[in-house]
Design an enzyme around this catalytic site. Structure first.
Site, PDB file in Angstrom:
ATOM      1  CG  ASP A  21      15.613 -51.968   5.048  1.00 53.71           C
ATOM      2  OD1 ASP A  21      16.270 -52.936   4.368  1.00 53.71           O
ATOM      3  OD2 ASP A  21      16.080 -51.583   6.008  1.00 53.71           O
ATOM      4  CG  ASN A  23      18.255 -56.219   4.704  1.00 49.66           C
ATOM      5  OD1 ASN A  23      17.901 -55.084   4.687  1.00 49.66           O
ATOM      6  ND2 ASN A  23      19.295 -56.908   4.109  1.00 49.66           N
ATOM      7  CG  ASP A  25      20.412 -52.824   4.448  1.00 52.62           C
ATOM      8  OD1 ASP A  25      18.991 -52.609   4.144  1.00 52.62           O
ATOM      9  OD2 ASP A  25      21.032 -53.421   3.489  1.00 52.62           O
ATOM     10  CG  ASP A  29      15.412 -55.098   0.853  1.00 50.91           C
ATOM     11  OD1 ASP A  29      14.341 -55.507   0.634  1.00 50.91           O
ATOM     12  OD2 ASP A  29      15.884 -54.873   1.666  1.00 50.91           O
ATOM     13  CG  ASP A  98      15.627 -46.600 -15.045  1.00 47.88           C
ATOM     14  OD1 ASP A  98      16.139 -46.237 -16.195  1.00 47.88           O
ATOM     15  OD2 ASP A  98      14.971 -46.064 -14.366  1.00 47.88           O
ATOM     16  CG  ASP A 200      18.887 -42.841 -17.602  1.00 48.76           C
ATOM     17  OD1 ASP A 200      18.283 -42.458 -16.492  1.00 48.76           O
ATOM     18  OD2 ASP A 200      20.090 -42.403 -17.276  1.00 48.76           O
ATOM     19  CD  GLU A 255      15.802 -39.133 -18.039  1.00 45.77           C
ATOM     20  OE1 GLU A 255      15.427 -38.246 -17.233  1.00 45.77           O
ATOM     21  OE2 GLU A 255      16.587 -39.631 -18.384  1.00 45.77           O
ATOM     22  CG  HIS A 327      14.286 -40.936 -10.083  1.00 50.44           C
ATOM     23  ND1 HIS A 327      13.515 -40.927 -11.169  1.00 50.44           N
ATOM     24  CD2 HIS A 327      15.620 -41.087 -10.369  1.00 50.44           C
ATOM     25  CE1 HIS A 327      14.443 -41.289 -12.270  1.00 50.44           C
ATOM     26  NE2 HIS A 327      15.651 -41.223 -11.852  1.00 50.44           N
ATOM     27  CG  ASP A 328      15.744 -37.543 -12.361  1.00 47.23           C
ATOM     28  OD1 ASP A 328      16.599 -38.134 -11.107  1.00 47.23           O
ATOM     29  OD2 ASP A 328      15.618 -38.133 -13.216  1.00 47.23           O
TER      30      ASP A 328
END
Ligand code: GLC
Ligand code: CA
Length: 555
Positions: A21, A23, A25, A29, A98, A200, A255, A327-328
Site C-alpha cells: 500500500d 498511500n 488507505d 495498489d 488476469d 480466469d 485456469e 490466492h484461492d
C-alpha cells in the site's frame, strides 16, 4: 529441443490488494507494486502475474469487473499502470494480466443494458432464462459461492445465470458479439504492451444450451457436466488464438477447473493453437464431505501419483504449470509442509525443491518465497472472502454441520489465508501499510518478513533465489524427462530428470521423521546442486532428517 521463453520463466503472482500500500488507505495498489519491483528483480523472477486490477465493485475482490479498460479506484490510475509496465520492462520483467471473461460485474455497462429490456442490443450478452414457475429458477444448479446459480430480475421477469456470486453474471459466449467485444478488449491490452494473460475459469465459458438439472451433490445440482469444458470451448479458444493471441509474443495460462491430462493436451497442446499452459487443480481441489471444505491432508503416495501423471503424460505434448498455492488456496507450507516453528523453514525449502525441479513453469505466490503461513482466524468476522463467509452460513448457520466440525475445515481451506498482507519488515502491519489493512496482518510478521530474510543467506527467500538461478543455468531443469522412484513411500518423494547424458536426482523428505534412503550408484559422490541442510553424499546409505531435501547431478 526448441527453447521458448515462457517455458524457462519463473512467474510471481501478485494479489495487488495485499501486496504493498503506497498511500496509507490499507489497500495495496499499483504504485506500491512499482515500489517493490527491485525486490522481485533481486529474487530473480521473470514474469509477474497480476490478479485483477480493473474497475470493480469488489464483490469478489476484483474478479467482478465493471470496466475492463479502466483501473480500480483503490489501486490507482491508468497512468500508474503504464508506469508499472514501463518500470517492469526496464528491469526485464514481464507482466501478465488476469483475464476474467466468464463473467463481468453486474455493474458493467453491458449488464446494465442487458437487464434493462428484452429488446436491448446487449440482452444476449448474458444468459437469460424463464423460471420453471414464478418462484422456481430455470434449473437446480448451485453457484460456486453458495445459493442458486440463478438470480431473478424484476425488470424483465426473467432469471440470469451466475456460476459465481449474483454480482458476477455469466457472459454468453455463444453470441459472436460477445466474443468480438472480448477480443477487441484483449487486443487493446496487447497493444499497450502487456506480456500475456492468465485466463480466469476459462474452461467454463461454453455452456450446453439446454441447461438440464444437475445431479444434487450437497444443496444444489451440479452444473459442471454442462458448463465445464462445454461444447464449444475449443472452438472459442482457437478463435481467440487466431484473432488475438497469435499476433503477439505473449504467454497464456488457462485456469481450467476440472482439467485432466488428456484435456490439457487439447487446451495447451504443442500444436492445438489454444493456450500455452493450464493450471490443473487435481492436487489442490480435493473434495471432502462438505464440498471443498475439509481439513484432511493428502497422503504422499496420492500426491506423487497426481504430480507424476501430469509430468509424464504432458511430456513433449503439452506444457505444465507448477504451483503449490495461489490466492484461492491456503498457504503451501501450512498445507503440504509443516508450519510449526521447528519445521517451517525446512519444509518450505523442501516443498520449493520438489516443485521447482519438475518440468513446467513454476509459479510463486507472493509471500511463498518467505514461507508465509496460514492465518490464525478466531471468528467469522476475521474473514473477508465471500466464498468463506457464504460457506459458513450455508453449512453451519443452517444447522447442516456443527461449528466444531466445520471450523477447522474453514481454517484449513479458506482463501483468506493467502490474502493477508505481504510481510515486508517487522514494523507495524509488516510494513504493508501505514494505515489499517483491509484484512488482518499475520502476527508472525515479526519473525517472517522480507527484510529479515533478504539479510539472511540461509533464509527461505535465498533458497528460492538459488532455485530460480539454477533453472537459468541448467536447461535439464526445464527440458529434462521426469521419472518417479519409490512410488510407494509415504515419506520420500524421489524423482530423476534426464537430458541426453545428464541426470538429476531429486530427494525430498515429506515427513517429520528421520528416513533412510539409498543413493543410486551413479550419483554417489557427485555434485550437489542444492540442499536445505548440510550433508555428505559420498556413501550410498543416507539418513534424511525431517523435511530434508537435496538434488544431485551425475556430472
Ligand atoms: C477464479 C479466481 C477466483 C475467483 C473466481 C471467479 O477461480 O481465481 O479468485 O473467485 O475465479 O472469478
Ligand atoms: Ca492504497
Amino acid at each position: 529441443m526448441k527453447r521458448i521463453w515462457w517455458k524457462e520463466a519463473v512467474i510471481y503472482q501478485i494479489y495487488p490488494r495485499s501486496f504493498m500500500d503506497s498511500n496509507g488507505d490499507g489497500i495495496g495498489d499499483l504504485k506500491g507494486i512499482t515500489s517493490r519491483l527491485d525486490y522481485l528483480k533481486y529474487l530473480g523472477i521473470d514474469v509477474i502475474w497480476l490478479s485483477p486490477v480493473y474497475k470493480s465493485p469488489n464483490d469478489d475482490n476484483g474478479y467482478d469487473i465493471s470496466d475492463y479498460q479502466a483501473i480500480m479506484d483503490e489501486f490507482g490510475t491508468m497512468e500508474d499502470f503504464d508506469e508499472l509496465l514501463i518500470e517492469a520492462h526496464k528491469r526485464g520483467l514481464r507482466i501478465v494480466m488476469d483475464l476474467v471473461v466468464n463473467h463481468t460485474s453486474d455493474e458493467h455497462k453491458w449488464f446494465i443494458e442487458s437487464k434493462s429490456s428484452k429488446e436491448n442490443p446487449y440482452r444476449d450478452y448474458y444468459i437469460w432464462r424463464e423460471g420453471k414457475d414464478i418462484n422456481t429458477p430455470p434449473n437446480n444448479w448451485g453457484s460456486c459461492f453458495g445459493g442458486s446459480a440463478w438470480q431473478y430480475d424484476e425488470t424483465t421477469g426473467m432469471y440470469y445465470l451466475h456460476l459465481f456470486s449474483k454480482k458476477q453474471p455469466d457472459l454468453n459466449w455463444d453470441n459472436p458479439k460477445v466474443r468480438k467485444s472480448v477480443f477487441d478488449m484483449m487486443t487493446w491490452w496487447c497493444d499497450k504492451g502487456i506480456d500475456g494473460f492468465r485466463m480466469d475459469v476459462i474452461s467454463m465459458i461454453s455452456k450446453t444450451a439446454e441447461m438440464p438439472d444437475g445431479k444434487v451433490t450437497d444443496f444444489y445440482g451440479d452444473y459442471s457436466p454442462y458448463c465445464v469444458h462445454g461444447p464449444n470451448i475449443h472452438r472459442y479458444l482457437q478463435e481467440m488464438n487466431e484473432n488475438v493471441l497469435s499476433k503477439y509474443d505473449i504467454m497464456t495460462v488457462g485456469e481450467t477447473p476440472g482439467v485432466t491430462p488428456k484435456l490439457a493436451k487439447q487446451y495447451a497442446g504443442e500444436d492445438t493453437h489454444e493456450l500455452n499452459m493450464v493450471f490443473q487443480f487435481e492436487l489442490v481441489d480435493i473434495h471432502g464431505k462438505y464440498g471443498k471444505w475439509t481439513d484432511e491432508k493428502l497422503p504422499l503416495t496420492e500426491l506423487k501419483k497426481i504430480m507424476s501423471r501430469w509430468q509424464t503424460e504432458l511430456y513433449n505434448k503439452a506444457w505444465n504449470s507448477l504451483f503449490w498455492d495461489n490466492h484461492d488456496q491456503p498457504r503451501a507450507v501450512s498445507r503440504f509442509g509443516n508450519d510449526s516453528p521447528a519445521y517451517r523453514e525446512a519444509s518450505a525449502k523442501m516443498l520449493a525443491t520438489c516443485l521447482h525441479m519438475m518440468q513446467g513453469t513454476p509459479y510463486i505466490y507472493q509471500g511463498e518465497e518467505l514461507g508465509m503461513t496460514n492465518y490464525p482466524f478466531e471468528k467469522l468476522s476475521d474473514f473477508r472472502d465471500i466464498e468463506s463467509i457464504n460457506a459458513y452460513r450455508e453449512w453451519c448457520e443452517s444447522g447442516e454441520v456443527s461449528h466444531e466440525i466445520f471450523w477447522p475445515c474453514l481454517l484449513f481451506r479458506s482463501r483468506d489465508n493467502a490474502r493477508t498482507p505481504m510481510q515486508w519488515d517487522n514494523s507495524a502491519q509488516a510494513g504493508f501499510t501505514t494505515g489499517t489493512p483491509w484484512i488482518s496482518t499475520n502476527p508472525n510478521y515479526t519473525e517472517i518478513n522480507a527484510k529479515a530474510e533478504t539479510a539472511d543467506p540461509d533464509s527461505v527467500f535465498h533458497y528460492y533465489k538459488k532455485l530460480i538461478a539454477l533453472r537459468k543455468q541448467n536447461p535439464i531443469i526445464v527440458y529434462g524427462k521426469y521419472e518417479l522412484l519409490l512410488k510407494d513411500s509415504e515419506e520420500l518423494y524421489v524423482y530423476t530428470r534426464t537430458l541426453d547424458d545428464e541426470k538429476l536426482l531429486v530427494v525430498c523428505n515429506f515427513s517429520e521423521t528421520k528416513t533412510h534412503f539409498t543413493i543410486p550408484e551413479e550419483f554417489i559422490g557427485k555434485t550437489s546442486l542444492i540442499s536445505n541442510m548440510e550433508n555428505t553424499y559420498d556413501k550410498p546409505e543416507i539418513a534424511l532428517r525431517p523435511y530434508e531435501a537435496f538434488v544431485l547431478s551425475n556430472k
